[in-house]
Design a protein around this motif. Structure first.
Motif, PDB file in Angstrom:
ATOM      1  N   PRO A 689       0.828  -1.214   0.000  1.00 40.62           N
ATOM      2  CA  PRO A 689       0.000   0.000   0.000  1.00 40.62           C
ATOM      3  C   PRO A 689       0.864   1.266   0.000  1.00 40.62           C
ATOM      4  O   PRO A 689       1.910   1.317   0.649  1.00 40.62           O
ATOM      5  CB  PRO A 689      -0.807  -0.119   1.298  1.00 40.62           C
ATOM      6  N   VAL A 690       0.435   2.288  -0.727  1.00 41.14           N
ATOM      7  CA  VAL A 690       1.135   3.568  -0.745  1.00 41.14           C
ATOM      8  C   VAL A 690       0.924   4.271   0.594  1.00 41.14           C
ATOM      9  O   VAL A 690      -0.199   4.297   1.126  1.00 41.14           O
ATOM     10  CB  VAL A 690       0.619   4.454  -1.897  1.00 41.14           C
ATOM     11  N   ARG A 825      11.555   9.993  -2.437  1.00 45.37           N
ATOM     12  CA  ARG A 825      10.167   9.566  -2.547  1.00 45.37           C
ATOM     13  C   ARG A 825       9.341  10.510  -3.419  1.00 45.37           C
ATOM     14  O   ARG A 825       8.356  10.086  -4.030  1.00 45.37           O
ATOM     15  CB  ARG A 825       9.531   9.507  -1.141  1.00 45.37           C
ATOM     16  N   ALA A 826       9.726  11.789  -3.457  1.00 41.64           N
ATOM     17  CA  ALA A 826       8.923  12.763  -4.194  1.00 41.64           C
ATOM     18  C   ALA A 826       9.798  13.912  -4.656  1.00 41.64           C
ATOM     19  O   ALA A 826      10.828  14.222  -4.048  1.00 41.64           O
ATOM     20  CB  ALA A 826       7.778  13.290  -3.333  1.00 41.64           C
ATOM     21  N   GLY A 844       8.480   4.964  -9.609  1.00 37.92           N
ATOM     22  CA  GLY A 844       7.783   5.042  -8.340  1.00 37.92           C
ATOM     23  C   GLY A 844       8.077   6.284  -7.531  1.00 37.92           C
ATOM     24  O   GLY A 844       7.827   6.320  -6.323  1.00 37.92           O
ATOM     25  N   VAL A 845       8.632   7.327  -8.180  1.00 42.85           N
ATOM     26  CA  VAL A 845       8.887   8.608  -7.514  1.00 42.85           C
ATOM     27  C   VAL A 845       7.740   9.550  -7.862  1.00 42.85           C
ATOM     28  O   VAL A 845       7.382   9.695  -9.035  1.00 42.85           O
ATOM     29  CB  VAL A 845      10.232   9.214  -7.954  1.00 42.85           C
ATOM     30  N   LEU A 846       7.159  10.191  -6.859  1.00 39.31           N
ATOM     31  CA  LEU A 846       5.970  11.019  -7.057  1.00 39.31           C
ATOM     32  C   LEU A 846       6.343  12.421  -7.524  1.00 39.31           C
ATOM     33  O   LEU A 846       7.002  13.166  -6.792  1.00 39.31           O
ATOM     34  CB  LEU A 846       5.182  11.101  -5.751  1.00 39.31           C
ATOM     35  N   PRO A 847       5.914  12.849  -8.729  1.00 39.93           N
ATOM     36  CA  PRO A 847       6.148  14.229  -9.165  1.00 39.93           C
ATOM     37  C   PRO A 847       5.013  15.143  -8.689  1.00 39.93           C
ATOM     38  O   PRO A 847       3.851  14.942  -9.032  1.00 39.93           O
ATOM     39  CB  PRO A 847       6.163  14.121 -10.687  1.00 39.93           C
ATOM     40  N   TYR A 910       0.722   2.675 -12.201  1.00 37.76           N
ATOM     41  CA  TYR A 910       2.172   2.502 -12.150  1.00 37.76           C
ATOM     42  C   TYR A 910       2.728   2.917 -10.794  1.00 37.76           C
ATOM     43  O   TYR A 910       3.548   2.215 -10.190  1.00 37.76           O
ATOM     44  CB  TYR A 910       2.848   3.332 -13.245  1.00 37.76           C
ATOM     45  N   TYR A 911       2.299   4.069 -10.327  1.00 40.75           N
ATOM     46  CA  TYR A 911       2.815   4.570  -9.047  1.00 40.75           C
ATOM     47  C   TYR A 911       2.450   3.619  -7.913  1.00 40.75           C
ATOM     48  O   TYR A 911       3.275   3.319  -7.049  1.00 40.75           O
ATOM     49  CB  TYR A 911       2.267   5.965  -8.777  1.00 40.75           C
ATOM     50  N   GLN A 912       1.233   3.128  -7.916  1.00 38.89           N
ATOM     51  CA  GLN A 912       0.792   2.236  -6.846  1.00 38.89           C
ATOM     52  C   GLN A 912       1.530   0.900  -6.877  1.00 38.89           C
ATOM     53  O   GLN A 912       1.666   0.243  -5.839  1.00 38.89           O
ATOM     54  CB  GLN A 912      -0.714   2.012  -6.944  1.00 38.89           C
ATOM     55  N   ASN A 913       2.011   0.507  -8.040  1.00 40.93           N
ATOM     56  CA  ASN A 913       2.766  -0.739  -8.166  1.00 40.93           C
ATOM     57  C   ASN A 913       4.253  -0.566  -7.912  1.00 40.93           C
ATOM     58  O   ASN A 913       4.998  -1.536  -7.933  1.00 40.93           O
ATOM     59  CB  ASN A 913       2.551  -1.349  -9.546  1.00 40.93           C
ATOM     60  N   GLY A 914       4.691   0.678  -7.732  1.00 39.96           N
ATOM     61  CA  GLY A 914       6.110   0.930  -7.527  1.00 39.96           C
ATOM     62  C   GLY A 914       6.872   1.206  -8.799  1.00 39.96           C
ATOM     63  O   GLY A 914       8.090   1.358  -8.770  1.00 39.96           O
TER      64      GLY A 914
END
Length: 927
Positions: A689-690, A825-826, A844-847, A910-914
């Motif tokens: 989970p994110v 992470r971001a 998996g890095v949040l923009p 994609y983000y939720q899967n890493g």
């Protein structure tokens, strides 16, 4: 229609798990064809093929297909062919046929093939090999991991200019290339044998984009399906920003990050918002003295000023017939410098002539022309222009000789203004102000000749004819050769402090320069062939002679490089050069003769000739007639046919490389080139989970226009860097460090080199250049890598703060992979370059983006705060916002809403899967 600042980034598309492959197969069998577009056509000599005719839509009064831009027609055909009722629907097709960029529409686009170069291609193959290991660990079949479409890799980024100015330079540099890279090359040979649909063009063949243009490009694919022959457009994505060079041949293609390319290779479509298309009208013809390079620099300046980031650019107008295919390819190549996704020309008579001239099969050339005409995609004079989002126009006769620099391709300077422009820049940027530094220098060359000279600010220490932009365009290459001939005959020589090099785009260039008798003159001026690769343009210029480098550092001199490339970003060309200028190949030769940037080439002599008289550039500049005559007589179809007859075979050194066997690669723990990456370690069948981010620290804080060259390791490895320490500990001597690019298959090197650019300015350490940061909260200065490892030891997550246009430049996947491995992470930025934003999500890095066009300074942030980011665990959605809280000491926290730059549901998955690859792997396991 006014242009809107909208990101139309190509992104990898994921449709419903387990259904895509079946529905795509159904689409290709013609089961989905809502508009009755599937029909046959016959070539003049009787070949019958199946096509998906976009004109079927117009016959049903759906849109004005005949007035669509050429590039939109290509997207429309792609949708017709892949209609599956899911990822591509009838509504999608109808919307594109009635193209209106004011109404956003996301579509799934499936390129026909993928092209890679070895810097970005090796990590892609490394990841595929690691996916096979992960597939087996999760209970799947490792052999099922294969490219699902033709994927071709050209080895062209690894050769370095160690030796120059000698007849043996090519042999010496090639030997060094194999010494440094035999592990990588053996790995690629394994990949070629192990993976289906994967071919490798060996070293010393040519530059990837030129090989693509001269040989690999199909323009129209002809695929046998049972008893039918299916014809469809050749479209491509590549792991190099300048994949757009193929746009000159009428092939729609653009650069993507290695992460996206891997997903495309694995059968994922690419999702993009249907773009705005800027039409660029050309009329007239180039005047005497102007080259294709001058045209490119002019167009780059115009389009950068206009603003075409993330848009398609399409050339049209009465001037098209006056541009050769090579000139068109030169323009297409520079699309990343415009900021556009592509810069395409339509198929026309010049396209067909080029295919014939370069030795393509006559029956295939006939198919290309017949298909383009049947589809309404063949451009002829007098045909009504398409309707564009906006248009610009250039009269080719107004183009003037130009250079660009000292740091960006769009910084065009008229050649007549180049001296004053440089002197003004030097006064503003030199540590000595207007007072010139000068250092007496003694250099003993390899042949024992002793030379004494004074090196000073403004000296040109590198003059390189390099990069696919120019080194394969016969007009400018022959122009450089003719200028060299006239210079030698006049008694001129290059200045002794100039490191000269010639890196042709393909072996065909060598053939026609030899046939024209120009090679000896280039060699007499030091422009010996040093290799067939990108060399100087990507930072593989090699070290300067030690006495020259020592003098530069002793006097803190501001010295220059002049290259016929497409990129001149800070720290990219050579660590010793602070100013780098793009110029045509003939001007590169001229600057090698002058040896300095502070010269007016219109009024000052290049030197004194053998007759004791001054020699000016105008005295030795070749005319267009002279160039055309040589090109006509020296460039032949047979040269292309002979050089590409066995293009995948390679030389003796390539064939002698050992080939590991087996479906899974046998990783070596001792390798410093190829290591199994950690991206799939501890991966489960279901994603974790994110979670929200708590107490994060800023690793790097930068201003506007930070490029992937600043982020991703490139060029030489500094002897005092963390990457150097790692290699020394592994028993690698400094002379064998090679470049970062050649070691992209080793994550240990690459993560240590992330943000290690010598020109990086991290605001956490004011007044310091290079890969350093402050370790918080104490503020101790250390390398960025060491700080990241210390934060990891303490369990502290990391964020990055940035300004506008974060991640502009080359589409380097390691600019996203490196930060991810460092624990970022971001990223919170004021704006992103399209590929880099996508790559961050792919890892998996949040923009995140500051709201309303604001910067970090507008909120009072200085980077020393601790950050909380809330809204990730619950409620994260495309186009939404998250709450950012920045705390510092006893002051009130800074709180603001940041825009989430996850733009689609697909990207959220994609983000939720890493990351993309983890998503694809889990999808494949579900089938």
């Amino acid at each position: 229609m006014a242009l809107k600042p909208k990101d139309t980034a190509p992104r990898t598309y994921q449709s419903q798990a387990g259904t895509t492959a079946r529905k795509v197969s159904m689409a290709r069998e013609g089961i989905f064809d809502s508009f009755g577009s599937r029909r046959t056509f016959t070539t003049p000599t009787g070949t019958t093929a199946v096509m998906y005719d976009i004109r079927a839509l117009e016959r049903q009064s759906i849109g004005r297909v005949d007035r669509l831009p050429y590039s939109i027609k290509l997207l429309l055909e792609n949708l017709l062919r892949y209609e599956d009722g899911d990822s591509v629907t009838a509504d999608d097709i109808a919307a594109v046929a009635s193209w209106d960029p004011a109404h956003e529409r996301e579509i799934a686009f499936r390129p026909s093939r993928v092209i890679l170069q070895d810097f970005t291609g090796v990590p892609a193959v490394v990841d595929l090999a690691a996916m096979r290991d992960a597939m087996e660990a999760l209970g799947g079949d490792p052999a099922s991991i294969n490219p699902q479409m033709p994927s071709e890799l050209v080895i062209d980024h690894s050769v370095q200019v160690d030796s120059f100015g000698r007849l043996a330079s090519l042999l010496i540099n090639t030997e060094r290339e194999y010494e440094r890279n035999h592990e990588r090359y053996a790995f690629l040979r394994w990949g070629q044998e192990s993976f289906e649909n994967f071919r490798v063009v060996p070293p010393s063949t040519g530059i990837v984009h030129q090989v693509n243009l001269e040989y690999l490009a199909r323009v129209v694919f002809a695929e046998r399906q049972g008893d039918e022959l299916l014809a469809y457009p050749d479209t491509v994505v590549g792991t190099d920003s300048h994949t757009t060079m193929i746009n000159g041949l009428g092939v729609l293609g653009w650069g993507v990050g290695g992460i996206e390319a891997e997903a495309a290779m694995l059968g994922q479509a690419i999702s993009l918002l249907v773009p705005e298309v800027v039409g660029f009208g050309l009329k007239g013809s180039l005047p005497e003295g102007a080259t294709a390079t001058d045209l490119v620099l002019t167009v780059t300046e115009m389009l950068r000023t206009h603003g075409v980031v993330s848009r398609f650019v399409e050339f049209f107008g009465d001037g098209l017939p006056n541009l050769s295919l090579a000139d068109r390819a030169t323009l297409g190549n520079m699309s990343p410098e415009f900021g556009s996704t592509c810069a395409i020309f339509p198929i026309d008579a010049e396209t067909i002539n080029y295919l014939r001239f370069t030795g393509r099969d006559p029956s295939h050339v006939e198919l290309v022309e017949a298909y383009a005409r049947e589809m309404g995609m063949f451009h002829e004079p007098g045909v009504a222009d398409a309707e564009y989002s906006a248009t610009l126009e250039l009269d080719l006769s107004t183009v003037e000789p130009s250079i660009a620099g000292p740091k960006l391709p769009q910084q065009r300077i008229r050649l007549k203004d180049s001296k004053s422009a440089f002197e003004s820049w030097l006064a503003d940027n030199s540590s000595t102000g207007e007072t010139r530094s000068a250092v007496p220098t003694v250099w003993e060359s390899l042949d024992g000749e002793r030379t004494e000279f004074v090196l000073q600010d403004g000296a040109v220490v590198i003059a390189a004819i390099t990069s696919c932009t120019n080194t394969s365009n016969p007009s400018v290459m022959v122009g450089a050769g003719l200028l060299a001939q006239k210079a030698v005959e006049a008694g001129l020589q290059r200045q002794p402090w100039v490191k000269t090099s010639l890196a042709p785009g393909s072996k065909v260039v060598t053939e026609y320069l030899n046939k024209a008798g120009l090679t000896p003159y280039l060699q007499q001026l030091g422009f010996n062939t040093v290799g067939y690769g990108c060399t100087t343009c990507i930072g593989n210029s090699g070290p300067l002679p030690e006495p020259i480098s020592r003098s530069i550092h002793l006097g803190d001199l501001t010295v220059c490089a002049v290259l016929s490339g497409n990129r001149n970003f800070e720290g990219r060309i050579n660590p010793d050069t602070k100013a780098n200028y793009l110029a045509s190949p003939p001007l590169v030769v001229a600057y090698a003769l002058a040896g300095r940037m502070d010269i007016d080439l219109y009024s000052e002599p290049l030197g004194i000739g053998s007759d004791g008289q001054q020699v000016f550039l105008k005295d030795i500049w070749p005319t267009q007639t002279e160039i055309r005559d040589v090109v006509r007589d020296a460039v032949t179809t047979e040269q292309f046919s002979q050089q590409y007859a066995e293009v995948f075979t390679g030389d003796d050194a390539w064939r002698a490389l050992p080939i590991p066997t087996g479906d899974r690669y046998a990783w070596s723990e001792d390798s410093t080139y190829v290591r199994r990456p950690p991206f799939f370690e501890n991966m489960g069948l279901e994603p974790e989970p994110v979670s929200d981010i708590r107490d994060a620290r800023v690793l790097v804080f930068v201003r506007d226009s930070v490029t992937t060259d600043h982020i991703s390791p490139a060029g030489s490895i500094d002897k005092d860097s963390p990457a150097a320490r790692y290699l020394l500990d592994a028993g690698v001597e400094q002379r064998d460090f090679n470049s970062y690019g050649s070691r992209r298959g080793n994550h240990e090197v690459m993560m240590r080199g992330t943000f290690a650019n010598v020109r990086l300015r991290n605001r956490l350490v004011p007044g310091v250049e290079g890969g350093f940061t402050a370790y918080l909260p104490g503020g101790e200065q250390m390398s960025i890598f060491d700080a990241a490892m210390a934060y990891r030891e303490d369990g502290v997550p990391l964020v990055l703060l940035a300004g506008k246009e974060y991640g502009t430049g080359s589409s380097r996947d390691w600019a996203a992979k490196g930060p991810a491995l460092l624990g970022v992470r971001a990223v919170i930025a004021a704006g992103y370059e399209r590929i880099h934003r996508s790559n961050l999500l792919g890892m998996g890095v949040l923009p995140l983006q500051f709201p309303d066009g604001k910067l970090a300074d507008d909120f009072g942030l200085d980077g020393t705060e601790a950050f909380d980011i809330d809204g990730l665990a619950n409620g994260l959605r495309p186009g939404g916002t998250v709450r950012v809280t920045a705390r510092s000491g006893n002051t009130d926290p800074i709180v603001f809403e940041a825009d989430v730059r996850i733009d689609t549901e697909v990207e959220l998955t994609y983000y939720q899967n890493g990351g993309i690859l983890q998503t694809v792997l889990r999808q494949m396991l579900e089938k």
